[in-house]
Design a protein around this motif. Structure first.
Motif, PDB file in Angstrom:
ATOM      1  N   TYR A 158      49.712  40.053  42.211  1.00 41.93           N
ATOM      2  CA  TYR A 158      49.081  40.542  43.428  1.00 41.93           C
ATOM      3  C   TYR A 158      49.109  42.073  43.441  1.00 41.93           C
ATOM      4  O   TYR A 158      50.150  42.682  43.244  1.00 41.93           O
ATOM      5  CB  TYR A 158      49.800  39.996  44.667  1.00 41.93           C
ATOM      6  CG  TYR A 158      49.552  38.526  44.868  1.00 41.93           C
ATOM      7  CD1 TYR A 158      50.273  37.577  44.151  1.00 41.93           C
ATOM      8  CD2 TYR A 158      48.567  38.083  45.752  1.00 41.93           C
ATOM      9  CE1 TYR A 158      50.030  36.222  44.305  1.00 41.93           C
ATOM     10  CE2 TYR A 158      48.325  36.731  45.923  1.00 41.93           C
ATOM     11  CZ  TYR A 158      49.057  35.805  45.194  1.00 41.93           C
ATOM     12  OH  TYR A 158      48.802  34.465  45.356  1.00 41.93           O
ATOM     13  N   PHE A 159      47.924  42.649  43.660  1.00 42.96           N
ATOM     14  CA  PHE A 159      47.804  44.102  43.682  1.00 42.96           C
ATOM     15  C   PHE A 159      47.386  44.572  45.069  1.00 42.96           C
ATOM     16  O   PHE A 159      46.455  44.016  45.681  1.00 42.96           O
ATOM     17  CB  PHE A 159      46.746  44.577  42.676  1.00 42.96           C
ATOM     18  CG  PHE A 159      47.142  44.432  41.243  1.00 42.96           C
ATOM     19  CD1 PHE A 159      46.672  43.372  40.482  1.00 42.96           C
ATOM     20  CD2 PHE A 159      47.981  45.365  40.644  1.00 42.96           C
ATOM     21  CE1 PHE A 159      47.037  43.236  39.151  1.00 42.96           C
ATOM     22  CE2 PHE A 159      48.346  45.239  39.309  1.00 42.96           C
ATOM     23  CZ  PHE A 159      47.872  44.167  38.566  1.00 42.96           C
ATOM     24  N   CYS A 160      48.043  45.613  45.532  1.00 50.24           N
ATOM     25  CA  CYS A 160      47.638  46.327  46.723  1.00 50.24           C
ATOM     26  C   CYS A 160      46.787  47.506  46.270  1.00 50.24           C
ATOM     27  O   CYS A 160      47.072  48.128  45.230  1.00 50.24           O
ATOM     28  CB  CYS A 160      48.886  46.806  47.466  1.00 50.24           C
ATOM     29  SG  CYS A 160      48.579  47.699  48.995  1.00 50.24           S
ATOM     30  N   ALA A 161      45.737  47.817  47.017  1.00 51.62           N
ATOM     31  CA  ALA A 161      44.824  48.885  46.605  1.00 51.62           C
ATOM     32  C   ALA A 161      44.300  49.625  47.824  1.00 51.62           C
ATOM     33  O   ALA A 161      44.351  49.125  48.949  1.00 51.62           O
ATOM     34  CB  ALA A 161      43.655  48.310  45.802  1.00 51.62           C
ATOM     35  N   MET A 162      43.817  50.843  47.586  1.00 54.85           N
ATOM     36  CA  MET A 162      43.160  51.579  48.659  1.00 54.85           C
ATOM     37  C   MET A 162      42.016  52.392  48.096  1.00 54.85           C
ATOM     38  O   MET A 162      41.975  52.686  46.893  1.00 54.85           O
ATOM     39  CB  MET A 162      44.137  52.485  49.416  1.00 54.85           C
ATOM     40  CG  MET A 162      44.575  53.736  48.711  1.00 54.85           C
ATOM     41  SD  MET A 162      45.776  54.672  49.686  1.00 54.85           S
ATOM     42  CE  MET A 162      44.801  55.085  51.112  1.00 54.85           C
ATOM     43  N   GLY A 163      41.091  52.754  48.981  1.00 51.36           N
ATOM     44  CA  GLY A 163      40.004  53.630  48.579  1.00 51.36           C
ATOM     45  C   GLY A 163      40.501  55.064  48.584  1.00 51.36           C
ATOM     46  O   GLY A 163      41.020  55.515  49.597  1.00 51.36           O
ATOM     47  N   ALA A 164      40.324  55.739  47.483  1.00 50.66           N
ATOM     48  CA  ALA A 164      40.810  57.110  47.352  1.00 50.66           C
ATOM     49  C   ALA A 164      39.633  58.025  47.034  1.00 50.66           C
ATOM     50  O   ALA A 164      38.811  57.723  46.180  1.00 50.66           O
ATOM     51  CB  ALA A 164      41.859  57.202  46.248  1.00 50.66           C
ATOM     52  N   ARG A 165      39.577  59.157  47.723  1.00 51.70           N
ATOM     53  CA  ARG A 165      38.475  60.093  47.503  1.00 51.70           C
ATOM     54  C   ARG A 165      38.716  60.893  46.227  1.00 51.70           C
ATOM     55  O   ARG A 165      39.773  61.475  46.041  1.00 51.70           O
ATOM     56  CB  ARG A 165      38.352  61.045  48.695  1.00 51.70           C
ATOM     57  CG  ARG A 165      37.059  61.847  48.701  1.00 51.70           C
ATOM     58  CD  ARG A 165      37.201  63.048  49.648  1.00 51.70           C
ATOM     59  NE  ARG A 165      37.638  62.642  50.955  1.00 51.70           N
ATOM     60  CZ  ARG A 165      36.800  62.413  51.963  1.00 51.70           C
ATOM     61  NH1 ARG A 165      35.508  62.526  51.788  1.00 51.70           N
ATOM     62  NH2 ARG A 165      37.266  62.060  53.139  1.00 51.70           N
ATOM     63  N   SER A 166      37.711  60.918  45.357  1.00 52.03           N
ATOM     64  CA  SER A 166      37.831  61.714  44.134  1.00 52.03           C
ATOM     65  C   SER A 166      37.369  63.144  44.410  1.00 52.03           C
ATOM     66  O   SER A 166      36.888  63.457  45.485  1.00 52.03           O
ATOM     67  CB  SER A 166      36.983  61.104  43.030  1.00 52.03           C
ATOM     68  OG  SER A 166      35.602  61.261  43.344  1.00 52.03           O
TER      69      SER A 166
ATOM     70  N   TYR B 148      44.458  42.192  46.292  1.00 52.34           N
ATOM     71  CA  TYR B 148      43.772  41.382  45.290  1.00 52.34           C
ATOM     72  C   TYR B 148      44.779  40.464  44.610  1.00 52.34           C
ATOM     73  O   TYR B 148      45.938  40.825  44.427  1.00 52.34           O
ATOM     74  CB  TYR B 148      43.114  42.275  44.223  1.00 52.34           C
ATOM     75  CG  TYR B 148      41.877  42.979  44.707  1.00 52.34           C
ATOM     76  CD1 TYR B 148      41.963  44.215  45.356  1.00 52.34           C
ATOM     77  CD2 TYR B 148      40.621  42.420  44.523  1.00 52.34           C
ATOM     78  CE1 TYR B 148      40.823  44.869  45.804  1.00 52.34           C
ATOM     79  CE2 TYR B 148      39.472  43.077  44.964  1.00 52.34           C
ATOM     80  CZ  TYR B 148      39.594  44.287  45.604  1.00 52.34           C
ATOM     81  OH  TYR B 148      38.464  44.919  46.053  1.00 52.34           O
ATOM     82  N   LYS B 149      44.272  39.313  44.195  1.00 51.56           N
ATOM     83  CA  LYS B 149      45.065  38.342  43.435  1.00 51.56           C
ATOM     84  C   LYS B 149      44.493  38.266  42.032  1.00 51.56           C
ATOM     85  O   LYS B 149      43.262  38.191  41.857  1.00 51.56           O
ATOM     86  CB  LYS B 149      44.966  36.966  44.106  1.00 51.56           C
ATOM     87  CG  LYS B 149      45.571  35.812  43.327  1.00 51.56           C
ATOM     88  CD  LYS B 149      45.288  34.505  44.065  1.00 51.56           C
ATOM     89  CE  LYS B 149      45.829  33.306  43.299  1.00 51.56           C
ATOM     90  NZ  LYS B 149      45.519  32.022  44.001  1.00 51.56           N
ATOM     91  N   GLN B 150      45.357  38.307  41.035  1.00 46.90           N
ATOM     92  CA  GLN B 150      44.887  38.191  39.656  1.00 46.90           C
ATOM     93  C   GLN B 150      45.647  37.062  38.954  1.00 46.90           C
ATOM     94  O   GLN B 150      46.773  37.217  38.521  1.00 46.90           O
ATOM     95  CB  GLN B 150      45.067  39.504  38.886  1.00 46.90           C
ATOM     96  CG  GLN B 150      44.426  39.477  37.503  1.00 46.90           C
ATOM     97  CD  GLN B 150      44.503  40.815  36.790  1.00 46.90           C
ATOM     98  OE1 GLN B 150      45.510  41.507  36.824  1.00 46.90           O
ATOM     99  NE2 GLN B 150      43.415  41.192  36.102  1.00 46.90           N
ATOM    100  N   PRO B 151      44.989  35.912  38.831  1.00 51.93           N
ATOM    101  CA  PRO B 151      45.600  34.818  38.056  1.00 51.93           C
ATOM    102  C   PRO B 151      45.637  35.184  36.576  1.00 51.93           C
ATOM    103  O   PRO B 151      45.077  36.208  36.163  1.00 51.93           O
ATOM    104  CB  PRO B 151      44.654  33.630  38.306  1.00 51.93           C
ATOM    105  CG  PRO B 151      43.723  34.063  39.391  1.00 51.93           C
ATOM    106  CD  PRO B 151      43.695  35.559  39.376  1.00 51.93           C
ATOM    107  N   SER B 152      46.250  34.327  35.797  1.00 50.28           N
ATOM    108  CA  SER B 152      46.362  34.598  34.363  1.00 50.28           C
ATOM    109  C   SER B 152      44.993  34.648  33.680  1.00 50.28           C
ATOM    110  O   SER B 152      44.869  35.213  32.590  1.00 50.28           O
ATOM    111  CB  SER B 152      47.252  33.553  33.688  1.00 50.28           C
ATOM    112  OG  SER B 152      46.750  32.258  33.941  1.00 50.28           O
ATOM    113  N   SER B 153      43.992  34.076  34.300  1.00 48.74           N
ATOM    114  CA  SER B 153      42.641  34.105  33.732  1.00 48.74           C
ATOM    115  C   SER B 153      42.061  35.520  33.719  1.00 48.74           C
ATOM    116  O   SER B 153      41.132  35.808  32.960  1.00 48.74           O
ATOM    117  CB  SER B 153      41.709  33.183  34.517  1.00 48.74           C
ATOM    118  OG  SER B 153      41.662  33.590  35.871  1.00 48.74           O
TER     119      SER B 153
ATOM    120  N   GLY C 266      51.644  46.244  41.161  1.00 48.96           N
ATOM    121  CA  GLY C 266      51.539  44.796  41.242  1.00 48.96           C
ATOM    122  C   GLY C 266      52.870  44.088  41.458  1.00 48.96           C
ATOM    123  O   GLY C 266      53.941  44.613  41.123  1.00 48.96           O
ATOM    124  N   THR C 267      52.773  42.902  42.011  1.00 51.55           N
ATOM    125  CA  THR C 267      53.918  41.999  42.185  1.00 51.55           C
ATOM    126  C   THR C 267      53.539  40.643  41.613  1.00 51.55           C
ATOM    127  O   THR C 267      52.512  40.079  41.998  1.00 51.55           O
ATOM    128  CB  THR C 267      54.293  41.833  43.667  1.00 51.55           C
ATOM    129  OG1 THR C 267      54.713  43.086  44.195  1.00 51.55           O
ATOM    130  CG2 THR C 267      55.411  40.800  43.824  1.00 51.55           C
TER     131      THR C 267
END
Lengths: 117, 114
Positions: free
Chosen positions: A90-98, A37-42, A110-111
């Motif tokens: 920029y965030f890396c993510a994964m689906g994790a089972r709860s 995912y990308k997260q701009p300052s907005s 994040g980077t």
């Protein structure tokens, strides 16, 4: 427990050059999905690219590609021909089972990428 | 259309106020999420709704109360918040709660508790 690690707090890249953002993960699941995912300052989180654990080919979406190395448990994002508008977190993510069996998304730290003119 | 709409975009509230955050999606997604994000940190999961039922509550204080009135709408009711609750609140939705389905996020509500 599943975990995502991003070891680059910040990166600089010259406009029009390529850049690789690192992501490693830890999971005992055989089937899983990895996301960037990308997260701009907005503030909005913008979905960029997805890689399934059983996908044989690396995912690509326009200027984004995912360098997936399953044995190394890494899923690095490659941005080609960087543009000024790519400056963001920029965030890396994964689906994790709860515990309930429902999946949730977990994120790395994040980077922050800065593209230089 | 991959749009998740959150309102309001900004909210300032006192510690004795009651307010609500709203999130809407029309993609037919059956899973909806609330995340809290502090500055320079990754999003932290608060709640997950699956098929309009609360599926995950990450031990969130009771001053945050989620509600899912229908499959398109997700609310977060706020009451007696503390200044440390100031953050960006992100809503997301996904087709279902699996490991393989991407989530789409709204623009978030920037909450300031005074």
């Amino acid at each position: 427990a599943q975990k995502i690690t991003q070891t680059q707090p910040g990166m600089f890249v010259q406009e029009k050059e390529a850049v690789t953002l690192d992501c490693t993960y830890d999971t005992s699941d055989q089937s899983y999905g990895l996301f960037w995912y990308k997260q701009p300052s907005s503030g909005e989180m913008i979905f960029l690219i997805y890689q399934g654990s059983y996908d044989e080919q690396n995912a690509t979406e326009g200027r984004y590609s995912l360098n997936f190395q399953k044995a190394r448990k890494s899923a690095n994002l490659v941005i080609s021909a960087s543009q000024l508008g790519d400056s963001a977190m920029y965030f890396c993510a994964m689906g994790a089972r709860s515990d309930s069996g429902t999946y949730k998304y977990i994120f790395g730290t994040g980077t922050r990428l800065k593209v230089l003119a | 259309d991959t749009e998740v709409t959150q309102t309001p975009k900004h909210l300032v509230m006192g510690m004795t106020n009651k307010k609500s955050l709203k999130c809407e999606q029309h993609m037919g997604h059956r899973a909806m999420y609330w995340y809290k994000q502090k500055a320079k940190k990754p999003p932290e999961l608060m709640f997950v709704y699956s098929y309009e039922k609360l599926s995950i509550n990450e031990s969130v204080p009771s001053r945050f109360s989620p509600e899912c009135p229908n499959s398109s709408l997700l609310n977060l009711h706020l009451h007696a918040l503390q200044p440390e609750d100031s953050a960006l609140y992100l809503c997301a939705s996904s087709q279902s709660t699996t490991a393989y389905t991407e989530a789409f996020f709204g623009q978030g509500t920037r909450l300031t508790v005074v």
